[in-house]
Design a protein around this motif. Structure first.
Motif, short mmCIF file in Angstrom:
data_model
loop_
_atom_site.label_atom_id
_atom_site.label_comp_id
_atom_site.label_asym_id
_atom_site.label_seq_id
_atom_site.Cartn_x
_atom_site.Cartn_y
_atom_site.Cartn_z
N ASP A 1 -2.57 -6.30 0.77
CA ASP A 1 -1.48 -6.10 -0.61
C ASP A 1 0.22 -6.09 0.67
OD1 ASP A 1 -3.44 -5.68 -1.45
OD2 ASP A 1 -3.97 -3.57 -1.70
N ALA A 2 0.49 -5.81 1.53
CA ALA A 2 1.32 -5.66 2.23
C ALA A 2 2.15 -6.71 1.84
CB ALA A 2 1.22 -4.98 3.12
N VAL A 3 1.24 -7.55 2.43
CA VAL A 3 1.94 -8.87 2.62
C VAL A 3 2.02 -10.03 1.15
CG1 VAL A 3 1.27 -11.21 3.87
CG2 VAL A 3 1.35 -9.39 4.81
N LYS A 4 0.92 -9.40 0.50
CA LYS A 4 1.61 -10.87 -0.92
C LYS A 4 2.18 -9.95 -1.54
CE LYS A 4 -3.69 -10.81 -2.62
NZ LYS A 4 -4.41 -10.34 -3.83
N LYS B 1 -3.19 -0.22 9.26
CA LYS B 1 -4.22 -1.22 9.58
C LYS B 1 -5.67 -1.58 8.97
CE LYS B 1 -4.93 0.94 14.37
NZ LYS B 1 -6.35 1.71 15.07
N GLY B 2 -5.85 -0.95 8.00
CA GLY B 2 -6.55 -1.00 6.89
C GLY B 2 -6.57 -3.13 6.31
N VAL B 3 -7.68 -3.55 5.95
CA VAL B 3 -7.52 -4.66 5.66
C VAL B 3 -7.07 -4.64 4.25
CG1 VAL B 3 -8.89 -7.25 5.40
CG2 VAL B 3 -9.43 -5.66 7.38
N GLU C 1 2.08 -13.78 6.59
CA GLU C 1 3.06 -12.71 7.54
C GLU C 1 3.73 -13.99 8.70
OE1 GLU C 1 1.63 -9.99 10.21
OE2 GLU C 1 2.93 -9.29 10.27
N ILE C 2 2.77 -14.91 8.79
CA ILE C 2 3.22 -15.55 9.71
C ILE C 2 4.58 -16.43 9.16
CG2 ILE C 2 3.14 -18.24 11.66
CD1 ILE C 2 0.11 -16.77 11.60
#
Lengths: 373, 625
Positions: free
Chosen positions: A293-296, A286-288, A43-44
């Motif tokens: 998953d989103a970032v992947k 909020k969920g880890v 993400e960064i």
């Protein structure tokens, strides 16, 4: 859009989620941390393509318990930030640490990775209070942690404390404070223990198992601490924050001065300031697992957000600005409300701006609300 | 005849209006009936009306919305009838004839008793519904007496016989003894289960007399209700007593002396259906480009402007408001919107009166007159709901008559307008005759309550079925202050009440003023009896202390009579309101929290520096424990 110079990174894991905490925090799950750190780094790395950001003047790694990261994981995150976003020289880089995790080896590694400031969750030195709060460290260990950090070369150490704990008298509270002050921290945050909805503490209060101290008791402990800190040379610069001159949390000042910041990680909030004075706030999922998953998938892990008109943004800026007790100009756009609050004895002129009076601090929400529509 | 041809004839006949089952057909006068259903509230009046509509095929079962006749949303929600309704039904009786039965539904609440009276004046018979488990109640008696005054044939129906607690035989006896109608003639029914519907309809065609008016005589039609339709103007509900009403006629309203040209006459099925004419005995509506319900007042007589009747129908009464209150916009910028909303609402509600009022505490608003507390409630709710206003209503009061030393007489409907005591010779207050029906167990409680409210005992009668009828003469001002709720709570819900205005009476009345943070709040003033003033003042101050939320500063509350403080309370200042943490992730949540708190404050009225909630202005209504 105003360029962002502050980054918040959220580490949502804890060994134990204390009963009063309503932050985004999860008990450590086996094997969750490495993929989370991977996602954070990803993400960064994507951030500079999305927003005008860097070089960073402040980085704050908060939680949860960021000190649960291995020194290697932390170093990797900071390295990613440095390479992809850029960190200014003399930047303030803070990590929140649990006293249980502060060892000489860890402290030395954090120094080496570039961390300049430690924020230590001492909370209390009183065994009964620590038990009530479900903290896993003792008071002695917390004091020892401060010494270890100092020996590793940290001169900018902040300690977080809680007052208004059921069963703790004002005298006992001041003893805890004195014990901490004896270790010469540069910064103290003293928070009233607040019953947040949805916490186990809230349930216990509802059921009558726990009785919270009344307003008089809470305010008594607050102002007693303020006097003690002032005697020690601390500046009361925000409602719950005191520092030695020059040791204010520069990262947290970003929030109260209403400058833009970016938050990475689960549930982290960001604020953008547009050229037309609108502001835009958004927050990550909020969920880890959902976050990872989103970032992947390469998508932005933002869950939702809101855009505030210039007028509402100014109201919000004033609402947070008045928390700065050395004075703020954030109230300037609201001369009518300002005069009304000055007349009511809640605000007083301070330099070119205004600041909360003693009574104003006690009723800060009433003051803040005056600037909202 | 081939089926196709038959169908064609059928539809042609329908268009021409010769089809037997069409309601548009002219019915011979002898086959016309006009009835009303009357009952104490909740005895099943509207459900029974629904069953009659269903049984006669006026409304198909699948189109039945519960309570077809209650068309205002508010009526359906509250389960009450506010406006009268009228529907034409066709019923093929056991004698083989098809009768035209006009059913007029009436309001069930005491506030709207004048409308009940007008609806009854338009009928020849009344179905008196009595709950088999509750028996005869105060409004059963009041309604039955009204029906008897109008010389209506009364058909008693004992409803809800399917209930376990039903005691129809006892109710029969009560009907005979209390109402004076033979109990043996009562029909046993359950409107909910459809039991007794046919028997009721048979009784209607058998016992209710047909109309006697001459269709060729000069027109006399009684206005028993009016409604505003934004597209067509006022829809006037009429019963033609004599003569015939046709579209195109020029009509004269005999009371208001206004003339209009009739655009349309029609009947309700229950939707509006235009027809050619309404002749003597029939019930229906007229649309005549009337822009305001005031021009077609309930009780007025419609006649032919070209051939007017010699005299109007008897019984027209000017409706006078009983209860007065100030209506103020919470946000003073809504004043023009409130003004417009009242104008619009009045188009549909002739009983609502208002005039501009200025309050030192509340700013610009309107003094409004209502038929009663329910009417007031409904008006406020409709203004807020239909016109999106946020309103503050001051405590309702009655109208006092003040005689000054100069001999001059004043009507005072706002306590703050009471002249200086030194200039007052006497103050009179409106009195009502209250009829209470209660099981004997609660007689003591009812008498105690009425005595506390300065009631003068008039009479007590024991009736069959452990019913006691008590009559009191009580100041109306005491009735509107929580009397009904107290009556219900002190009788565990069993007692019922009806009352009528019987004139004015002098009393030892004084004005109680309220000072909040040192300033008088005119909207909190009340007129009370001297003997109760001190106690009321104390209770009011206590109540206000509980209702006014803590402010930034201490707020003293004082009650005073003629400048002398009789009670004092203090709302302590707010002590603490601060959040410990406000970091990057907390700002949105905190802002929303504060915005929500502020939203709550917007429901309060700022008087001087103090935020006063609506409930505080209503505190005077419930000062008795």
């Amino acid at each position: 859009m105003e360029r962002i110079h502050s980054l918040y990174v959220h580490i949502p894991f804890c060994t134990w989620v204390c009963k009063y905490c309503d932050f985004t925090a999860y008990p450590v799950l086996q094997g969750m941390i490495p993929p989370y750190v991977d996602a954070l780094a990803a993400e960064i790395a994507q951030v500079p393509q999305r927003y005008p950001i860097g070089p960073l003047r402040t980085v704050f790694i908060g939680g949860g318990t960021p000190s649960l990261l291995t020194p290697e994981q932390l170093a990797r995150l900071l390295e990613t930030i440095r390479q992809r976003i850029g960190i200014a020289t003399a930047a303030e880089i803070t990590i929140e640490a649990n006293p249980s995790n502060i060892t000489s080896a860890y402290a030395a590694a954090w120094r080496k990775a570039g961390v300049t400031r430690l924020s230590i969750g001492v909370q209390s030195l009183l065994p009964a209070a620590l038990r009530f709060l479900e903290r896993l460290h003792s008071g002695g260990e917390a004091l020892q942690a401060i010494r270890v950090a100092r020996q590793a070369g940290f001169d900018n150490i902040g300690c977080d404390l809680l007052y208004g704990i059921p069963g703790v008298s004002t005298a006992e509270w001041l003893e805890s404070l004195d014990g901490v002050l004896a270790e010469q921290p540069a910064h103290v945050s003293a928070y009233e223990l607040t019953v947040e909805q949805g916490t186990r503490l809230a349930q216990e209060v509802r059921s009558g198992a726990v009785v919270m101290p009344d307003n008089e008791e809470q305010l008594g402990q607050y102002w007693a601490a303020d006097r003690r800190l002032a005697d020690e040379g601390f500046v009361h610069y925000e409602i719950s924050n005191w520092s030695r001159p020059g040791f204010e949390s520069r990262h947290n000042l970003t929030y109260w001065e209403y400058r833009p910041y970016l938050g990475c990680g689960v549930g982290a909030h960001s604020l953008l300031r547009h050229a037309d004075s609108r502001s835009e706030r958004f927050w990550n999922v909020k969920g880890v697992k959902a976050y990872i998953d989103a970032v992947k998938e390469g998508t932005n892990p933002v869950a939702d957000g809101e855009t505030l008109s210039a007028a509402r943004a100014a109201g919000e800026a004033a609402m947070v600005g008045v928390r700065l007790l050395q004075g703020t100009r954030a109230v300037d756009p609201f001369p009518v409300e300002r005069d009304h609050l000055v007349a009511a004895g809640l605000l007083a002129p301070a330099g070119e701006g205004v600041c909360l009076t003693t009574r104003g601090v006690e009723l800060a929400n009433q003051v803040g609300a005056a600037f909202l529509r | 005849m081939a089926p196709a041809a038959e169908a064609a004839t059928f539809s042609t006949n329908f268009r021409l209006g010769t089809l037997v089952v069409s309601p548009l057909v002219t019915t011979p006068t002898r086959l016309i009936r006009a009835i009303s259903v009357i009952a104490h509230i909740d005895h099943g009046k509207t459900t029974l009306s629904d069953r009659l509509l269903e049984f006669t095929g006026t409304v198909a079962k699948r189109d039945m919305v519960e309570q077809v006749l209650d068309s205002l949303d508010l009526e359906r929600e509250r389960g009450i009838t506010i406006k009268a309704q009228a529907v034409r039904m066709l019923y093929q009786a056991s004698d083989g004839e098809t009768y035209q039965i006009n059913l007029i539904d009436t309001p069930g609440h005491v506030d709207f008793s004048y409308e009940v009276s007008r609806a009854l004046a338009a009928c020849d018979g009344a179905i008196l519904v009595v709950d088999a488990s509750q028996g005869v109640e105060a409004q059963t008696i009041a309604n039955a007496h009204q029906a008897q005054e109008h010389h209506l044939a009364i058909i008693p129906v004992i409803n809800k016989i399917d209930l376990q607690q039903a005691n129809p035989e006892l109710v029969r006896e009560e009907i005979e003894r209390v109402i004076g109608v033979p109990g043996s003639s009562a029909i046993l029914a359950s409107a909910r289960q459809g039991i007794g519907t046919r028997e009721i309809l048979e009784a209607v065609v058998r016992d209710v007399p047909p109309p006697t008016g001459d269709p060729e005589g000069p027109l006399q039609a009684l206005v028993f209700d009016a409604k505003f339709d934004p597209y067509r103007g006022v829809v006037v509900y009429v019963r033609v007593i004599q003569g015939t009403l046709r579209a195109g006629m020029r009509i004269l309203m005999m009371q208001t002396e206004k003339t209009f040209e009739v655009d349309e006459v029609g009947i309700f099925r229950p939707e509006r259906e235009p027809i050619d004419e309404l002749s003597a005995g029939e019930v229906g509506y007229i649309i005549a480009n009337i822009r305001n319900v005031r021009d077609s007042r309930v009780g007025d007589t419609v006649t032919d402007a070209a051939r007017p009747a010699a005299a109007p129908l008897p019984g027209y009464k000017h409706v006078t408001p009983m209860v007065f209150a100030g209506l103020f916009p919470i946000d003073s910028e809504q004043y023009p919107a409130l003004k417009e909303a009242l104008e619009r609402l009045q188009l549909n509600d002739a009983a609502l009166v208002y005039e501009p009022e200025t309050s030192a505490a509340l700013g610009f608003g309107f003094r409004c007159g209502f038929l009663g507390l329910l009417h007031m409630d409904i008006v406020q709710e409709r203004l807020e709901r239909e016109f999106n206003l946020s309103l503050l209503t001051t405590a309702p009061t009655v109208e006092y008559r003040v005689r000054l030393r100069t001999g001059e007489e004043l009507a005072v409907d706002n306590p703050d307008h009471l002249p200086n005591p030194s200039s007052i010779e006497a103050i009179s207050e409106p009195m009502v005759l209250a009829t209470i029906v209660t099981p004997s167990t609660y007689v003591g409680n009812m008498m105690e309550l009425s005595q506390e409210r300065r009631g003068q005992f008039l009479n007590m009668e024991y009736q069959p079925g452990d019913r006691v009828l008590i009559t009191y003469r009580i100041p109306l001002g005491e009735i509107i202050h929580d009397y009904y709720d107290q009556l219900k709570s002190r009788s565990k819900g069993y007692a019922s009440l009806d009352y009528e205005l019987v004139g004015f009476e002098e009393g030892e009345l004084v004005k109680l003023d309220v000072l909040v943070a040192g300033s008088p709040v005119d909207a909190l003033s009340m007129i009370v009896h001297r003997d109760k003033a001190q106690q009321q003042g104390r209770r009011l101050a206590e109540k206000l202390k509980a209702l006014i939320p803590r402010q930034l500063f201490e707020v003293p509350i004082q009650a005073a009579i003629g400048g002398k403080v009789v009670a004092r309370e203090t709302v302590p200042a707010m002590r603490k309101d601060v959040l410990a943490k406000c970091y990057g992730g907390d700002v949105t949540r905190k802002r929303k929290l504060l915005e929500k708190q502020k939203e709550g404050k917007k429901r309060m009225k700022r008087v001087g520096n103090v935020e006063i909630p609506q409930e505080a202005f209503m505190a005077v209504l419930s000062l008795d424990k």
